[in-house]
Motif scaffolding. Structure first.
Motif, short mmCIF file in Angstrom:
data_model
loop_
_atom_site.label_atom_id
_atom_site.label_comp_id
_atom_site.label_asym_id
_atom_site.label_seq_id
_atom_site.Cartn_x
_atom_site.Cartn_y
_atom_site.Cartn_z
N GLY A 187 -6.86 2.07 2.25
CA GLY A 187 -8.15 1.63 1.75
C GLY A 187 -8.07 0.65 0.60
N GLY A 188 -9.25 0.12 0.24
CA GLY A 188 -9.36 -0.76 -0.90
C GLY A 188 -9.52 0.00 -2.20
N PRO A 189 -9.74 -0.70 -3.31
CA PRO A 189 -9.83 -0.04 -4.62
C PRO A 189 -10.88 1.05 -4.70
CG PRO A 189 -9.58 -2.41 -4.90
CD PRO A 189 -9.77 -2.18 -3.44
N SER A 190 -12.07 0.82 -4.15
CA SER A 190 -13.13 1.82 -4.25
C SER A 190 -12.77 3.09 -3.48
CB SER A 190 -14.46 1.25 -3.72
OG SER A 190 -14.34 0.88 -2.35
N VAL A 191 -12.20 2.93 -2.29
CA VAL A 191 -11.79 4.09 -1.50
C VAL A 191 -10.62 4.80 -2.17
CG1 VAL A 191 -10.81 4.83 0.70
CG2 VAL A 191 -12.65 3.15 0.66
N SER A 193 -9.85 4.97 -5.33
CA SER A 193 -10.30 5.71 -6.52
C SER A 193 -10.96 7.03 -6.14
CB SER A 193 -11.28 4.84 -7.32
OG SER A 193 -11.75 5.52 -8.46
N THR A 194 -11.84 6.98 -5.15
CA THR A 194 -12.53 8.21 -4.75
C THR A 194 -11.58 9.16 -4.03
OG1 THR A 194 -13.30 6.99 -2.78
CG2 THR A 194 -14.85 7.23 -4.61
N CYS A 195 -10.57 8.65 -3.36
CA CYS A 195 -9.57 9.51 -2.71
C CYS A 195 -8.83 10.34 -3.75
CB CYS A 195 -8.58 8.68 -1.90
SG CYS A 195 -9.16 8.22 -0.26
N LEU A 196 -8.46 9.72 -4.85
CA LEU A 196 -7.73 10.44 -5.89
C LEU A 196 -8.59 11.54 -6.50
CD1 LEU A 196 -5.94 7.43 -7.66
CD2 LEU A 196 -4.94 9.10 -6.09
N ASP A 197 -9.85 11.24 -6.75
CA ASP A 197 -10.76 12.28 -7.27
C ASP A 197 -10.94 13.39 -6.25
OD1 ASP A 197 -11.11 10.88 -9.64
OD2 ASP A 197 -12.89 9.81 -8.91
N GLY A 198 -11.07 13.00 -4.98
CA GLY A 198 -11.25 13.99 -3.93
C GLY A 198 -10.03 14.89 -3.76
N GLU A 224 4.75 6.18 -5.54
CA GLU A 224 5.40 4.91 -5.18
C GLU A 224 4.43 3.74 -5.31
OE1 GLU A 224 6.89 5.64 -1.28
OE2 GLU A 224 8.79 6.51 -1.99
N MET A 225 3.14 4.00 -5.08
CA MET A 225 2.14 2.95 -5.27
C MET A 225 2.03 2.56 -6.75
SD MET A 225 0.61 2.21 -2.29
CE MET A 225 -1.10 1.77 -2.58
N LEU A 226 2.41 3.48 -7.63
CA LEU A 226 2.34 3.22 -9.07
C LEU A 226 3.28 2.08 -9.46
CD1 LEU A 226 0.99 4.37 -11.67
CD2 LEU A 226 3.02 5.79 -11.96
N ARG A 227 4.33 1.88 -8.71
CA ARG A 227 5.31 0.85 -9.03
C ARG A 227 4.97 -0.50 -8.42
NH1 ARG A 227 11.32 3.20 -9.25
NH2 ARG A 227 11.33 1.44 -10.70
N ASN A 228 3.86 -0.56 -7.70
CA ASN A 228 3.42 -1.81 -7.08
C ASN A 228 2.70 -2.67 -8.11
OD1 ASN A 228 2.51 -3.89 -5.49
ND2 ASN A 228 1.34 -2.60 -4.08
N SER A 229 3.36 -3.69 -8.59
CA SER A 229 2.79 -4.54 -9.65
C SER A 229 1.62 -5.38 -9.13
CB SER A 229 3.87 -5.44 -10.23
OG SER A 229 4.43 -6.28 -9.22
N HIS A 230 1.50 -5.54 -7.83
CA HIS A 230 0.40 -6.33 -7.27
C HIS A 230 -0.86 -5.50 -7.05
CE1 HIS A 230 3.17 -9.66 -6.59
NE2 HIS A 230 4.02 -8.83 -5.98
N LEU A 231 -0.77 -4.22 -7.29
CA LEU A 231 -1.94 -3.35 -7.11
C LEU A 231 -2.94 -3.59 -8.24
CD1 LEU A 231 -2.73 -1.10 -5.08
CD2 LEU A 231 -1.90 0.55 -6.76
N LYS A 238 -5.53 4.64 -12.67
CA LYS A 238 -6.13 5.81 -12.03
C LYS A 238 -5.05 6.68 -11.40
CE LYS A 238 -9.94 7.88 -10.37
NZ LYS A 238 -11.14 8.26 -11.12
N ILE A 239 -4.04 6.06 -10.79
CA ILE A 239 -2.95 6.83 -10.20
C ILE A 239 -2.19 7.58 -11.29
CG2 ILE A 239 -0.73 6.62 -9.00
CD1 ILE A 239 -1.89 4.25 -7.48
N ALA A 240 -1.94 6.91 -12.39
CA ALA A 240 -1.24 7.57 -13.50
C ALA A 240 -2.04 8.75 -14.02
CB ALA A 240 -0.97 6.56 -14.61
N GLU A 241 -3.35 8.58 -14.15
CA GLU A 241 -4.20 9.68 -14.61
C GLU A 241 -4.20 10.82 -13.60
OE1 GLU A 241 -7.93 7.74 -15.11
OE2 GLU A 241 -7.50 7.03 -17.14
#
Length: 322
Positions: A187-191, A193-198, A224-231, A238-241
């Motif tokens: 998904g994109g950023p909005s999806v 973000s809500t996936c992490l909360d969910g 692993e997505m946390l290390r993606n500098s293009h994200l 949000k991933i770190a939190e």
């Protein structure tokens, strides 16, 4: 939901509350207790409770009816109605109790509808395609969920799981953790973000969902997505939190049923998460992860201090992954 009482009921209930607050002294309190509530007030309270029950059932039925539609824009309308209902339930204890009770009735269950129509309809479509021919099935396939629809559905799922633990058990029957991780990766950023909360809401005090998270290597895929500098930078934070809250609050609280570690040592589920992060981020992250786990055991003076501490750890984790 229409939660406002009729004027005649509001006046009587306000009078009852004012009378109760105005009573002073032990003798007067005992006299009021002996007299009890008047028959008229009992009738008003009973009618108010029945009216609230009808409102809850009507709101759920209306939202679920639209959420089952073959058309995305109609499903979106139903999901928005359900999201508003969840907000009302979170602010009213009585509504929350009625919602919990309603989920024992199949026709009022929210989580199955979310996965059948908005979050995982491809499973149902694949089943249909296996029964009928491709040409014939094409006309029966509903419009695909849009990004906005998935985002609202995830918010509704989060609300359900936070309001009622039974919804987490129902979500586990639909492989909610696996589905949300798939949405997060695609998904994109909005999806995302809500996936992490969910995910946090689904796994809270839910050993089956936490076990599923471990089985599908959910933490590894997200970290692993946390290390993606293009994200997107906001998503990285949000991933770190998410990781900080997961290993400091969610996993330690959900270790019941898995076996709790001895003394002050974290239970094995937290140890697994710690090992996963060290493998992905390197040995230098070990001390930081230990600090996050210890922070989860601390008692903060207020919520602001806790949020500040969690944000600080998230920023350090993000810096370490950069």
């Amino acid at each position: 939901m229409i939660l406002r009482q009729p004027n005649w009921a509001q006046n009587l209930l306000a009078t009852q509350v004012a009378s109760a607050e105005g009573e002073g002294g032990r003798g007067q309190g005992q006299q009021q207790q002996q007299q009890g509530v008047s028959p008229v007030m009992e009738l008003v309270m009973a009618l108010s409770d029945q009216r609230l029950y009808r409102e809850v059932v009507w709101s759920l039925k209306r939202g679920l009816h639209d959420a089952r539609s073959e058309f995305s824009f109609v499903r979106m309308r139903g999901l928005n109605a359900l999201a508003k209902f969840m907000s009302s339930a979170a602010n009213a204890e009585k509504v929350m109790e009625l919602f919990r009770g309603s989920q024992s009735y199949q026709e009022l269950q929210v989580v199955p509808v979310l996965f059948d129509y908005a979050l995982a309809p491809r499973k149902r479509l694949a089943k249909n395609l296996g029964i009928v021919g491709a040409a014939e099935a094409g006309s029966d396939v509903e419009s695909a969920p849009t990004t906005a629809e998935v985002t609202v559905a995830l918010r509704v799922l989060e609300g359900c799981c936070l309001l009622y633990s039974g919804c987490r058990a129902t979500a586990s029957q639909h492989a909610a953790v696996s589905e949300l991780i798939d949405f997060f990766l695609a998904g994109g950023p909005s999806v995302q973000s809500t996936c992490l909360d969910g995910l946090l809401a689904v796994m809270l005090d839910s050993p089956p969902n936490q076990k599923e998270f471990e089985r599908v290597h959910g933490l590894r895929k997200i970290a692993e997505m946390l290390r993606n500098s293009h994200l997107d930078p906001d998503i990285r934070l949000k991933i770190a939190e998410f990781i900080v809250i997961l290993i400091s609050q969610v996993l330690p609280n959900g270790n019941r049923g898995f076996g709790i570690g001895e003394g002050s040592k974290p239970a094995w589920m937290t140890k697994w998460a710690q090992q996963e992060l060290v493998e992905i981020l390197g040995e230098e992250s070990s001390a930081l992860v230990d600090g996050i786990i210890d922070a989860g055991r601390q008692t903060f003076s207020d919520q602001d201090n806790q949020q500040t501490s969690m944000l600080r750890y998230a920023q350090e984790l993000l810096h370490l992954a950069s």
